[in-house]
Scaffold this active site. Structure first.
Site, short mmCIF file in Angstrom:
data_model
loop_
_atom_site.label_atom_id
_atom_site.label_comp_id
_atom_site.label_asym_id
_atom_site.label_seq_id
_atom_site.Cartn_x
_atom_site.Cartn_y
_atom_site.Cartn_z
N PHE A 26 42.31 37.05 43.07
CA PHE A 26 41.43 36.62 44.16
C PHE A 26 39.99 37.04 43.92
O PHE A 26 39.05 36.27 44.14
CB PHE A 26 41.92 37.20 45.49
CG PHE A 26 43.20 36.57 45.99
CD1 PHE A 26 43.21 35.27 46.46
CD2 PHE A 26 44.37 37.29 45.98
CE1 PHE A 26 44.39 34.70 46.92
CE2 PHE A 26 45.56 36.74 46.45
CZ PHE A 26 45.56 35.43 46.91
N VAL A 92 42.91 42.66 27.51
CA VAL A 92 41.81 43.56 27.17
C VAL A 92 42.39 44.96 26.96
O VAL A 92 43.04 45.52 27.85
CB VAL A 92 40.74 43.58 28.27
CG1 VAL A 92 39.67 44.62 27.96
CG2 VAL A 92 40.11 42.20 28.41
N GLU A 183 58.89 40.85 54.53
CA GLU A 183 59.00 39.40 54.41
C GLU A 183 60.15 38.99 53.50
O GLU A 183 60.84 37.99 53.75
CB GLU A 183 57.67 38.83 53.92
CG GLU A 183 56.57 38.99 54.97
CD GLU A 183 55.21 38.50 54.53
OE1 GLU A 183 54.32 38.39 55.40
OE2 GLU A 183 55.02 38.24 53.31
#
Length: 448
Positions: A26, A92, A183
């Site tokens: 995000f 990386v 959830e």
């Protein structure tokens, strides 16, 4: 097969400032979307070639959605509108602040500005046995492994003769009472009630036990006490066994042992108990705390003017957030957009502006018409209104029109039919020590 020394990053030279971004989550995506190609060359590194909408990962794990419904290719997201954008799917391996370069498996690259947006990884708190045998839920391959394992467990339970082994296949333990654990437990409870009895009419799914284990004294610790209490009631209403103030001591793939001695026989332990920052080697220890990089109000890492961290990996301590911002999507989104503006200010030699987090609230869903929401101005919702808010927010923040349409269509279909996706075992999941399972799969293949 290609050798590593035959590969190179192949990034073109530029006279523009080069912004290197590590991580396509995000934070990284929203940063790049707000950086103009006319002013900067942007290079993005990620080990996967897609951006994933991780709040819906649990629905992939429970066969509610397919993986491609919550993922968008990074190259597709930055097409012809981003002329000087370059993506490389490579890890990386290190940062070299003195030379202003980053190292990868296929070469080094210099930067003018470096942004670390690597997010988090599962934290097993040093317990290697749990790490080996439990199921994490941080990436799409994790969700696919868990889905295959769950469906295989139901198939095996339908054929097993030994009642103790059958029960261990039907016992599911979820460790961690945060949003992911809650959830996931709710989604499994809906499968148990509406889906599995139709798939396996000869099985008694009243014996399927779902345990939700939390080390603190309430579920959803980051949310308000009101939402936690309501969530606990919702979980108990759908017959989920909630164990509070309970810590896991060990798990060997067959038996989970809690501190205090209690044991549960299970072949499925899902680890959603904690995360730590996915740091990159190269920065000194004083630049981080508890696995997150310490940053100032401009997201600059302590001790550096040209290295930034955003999102879950960044710890920006404020009076309201003494431990840093919560590890959810909104801080990453907002920091990515804000840092893009500050990089433009740096390039123009203008003063930087501090970041201020606008808390839009928190949501969690337990099942149909069962959700909780903590909204600004101390507003708390539960039930149907919170459920609708959860649906709207998650559709709104999904990347890509196709994904929005696919997810919405799936949810509408599920609402009217109680059907839970296509429960296909495309790639069987077997632990290394599951010799019997391996032999069974091999014999099945030999019959083809």
């Amino acid at each position: 097969m290609l050798q590593i020394n035959e590969l190179s990053l192949n990034i073109p030279d530029t006279t523009k400032p080069r912004v290197v971004v590590i991580g396509g989550g995000f934070g990284g995506v929203n940063l790049i979307k707000n950086l103009p190609s006319k002013e900067f060359q942007v290079v993005l590194f990620d080990r996967q070639n897609y951006h994933g909408f991780w709040p819906l990962l649990y629905q992939v794990a429970t066969a509610g959605l397919e993986a491609d419904a919550i993922a968008e290719p990074l190259r597709k997201m930055f097409d012809e509108d981003y002329e000087d954008f370059h993506f490389r799917q490579v890890k990386v391996t290190g940062i070299n602040p003195e030379s202003k370069t980053i190292s990868t498996l296929v070469g080094d690259l210099s930067y003018d500005y470096l942004v670390i947006a690597t997010g988090t990884k599962s934290n097993y708190f040093g317990n290697d046995q749990i790490k080996e045998y439990s199921f994490p839920l941080k990436q799409i391959p994790d969700a696919l492994n868990l889905r295959s394992h769950l469906l295989q467990s139901f198939e095996q339970a339908n054929m097993i003769v030994n009642p103790q082994v059958r029960q261990s296949l039907l016992n599911i333990v979820i460790v961690g009472g945060g949003p992911t654990g809650v959830e996931l437990a709710g989604s499994l409870a809906e499968m148990r009630r509406h889906v599995l009895p139709n798939d396996y009419p000869g099985m008694d799914f009243s014996k399927m036990n779902i345990y939700l284990v939390e080390g603190l004294d309430r579920v959803l610790p980051p949310m308000s006490p009101e939402s936690s209490a309501k969530t606990l009631k919702y979980l108990q209403d759908v017959d989920i066994h909630v164990k509070l103030n309970t810590l896991v001591e060990s798990y060997d793939g067959k038996t989970v042992t809690f501190k205090g001695g209690e044991q549960i026989q299970t072949q499925t332990l899902i680890w959603a108990a904690g995360v730590s920052g996915a740091q990159v080697k190269g920065l000194p220890p004083e630049a981080s705390e508890r696995g997150r990089y310490l940053v100032n109000p401009y997201n600059q890492i302590t001790g550096y003017q040209d290295i930034f961290a955003i999102g879950d990996i960044a710890a920006m301590k404020t009076e309201k957030w003494p431990k840093g911002h919560p590890g959810v999507a909104q801080p990453a989104i907002q920091q990515g957009k804000h840092l893009a503006k500050n990089l433009r200010r740096l390039h123009r030699k203008e003063a930087l502006e501090p970041f201020e987090y606008f808390d839009k609230g928190s949501l969690a869903i337990i099942g149909r018409n069962k959700a909780v929401a903590d909204l600004p101005k101390n507003l708390h919702l539960s039930g149907f209104s919170a459920w609708v808010a959860w649906l709207f927010v998650h559709i709104y923040y999904l990347i890509g029109f196709r994904n929005k349409l696919v997810v919405l269509a799936n949810w509408v279909y599920k609402f009217f039919t109680y059907e839970n996706g296509t429960r296909l075992i495309i790639r069987p999941f077997l632990r290394k020590e599951d010799i019997a399972g391996q032999e069974f799969v091999k014999k099945q293949a030999d019959l083809d």
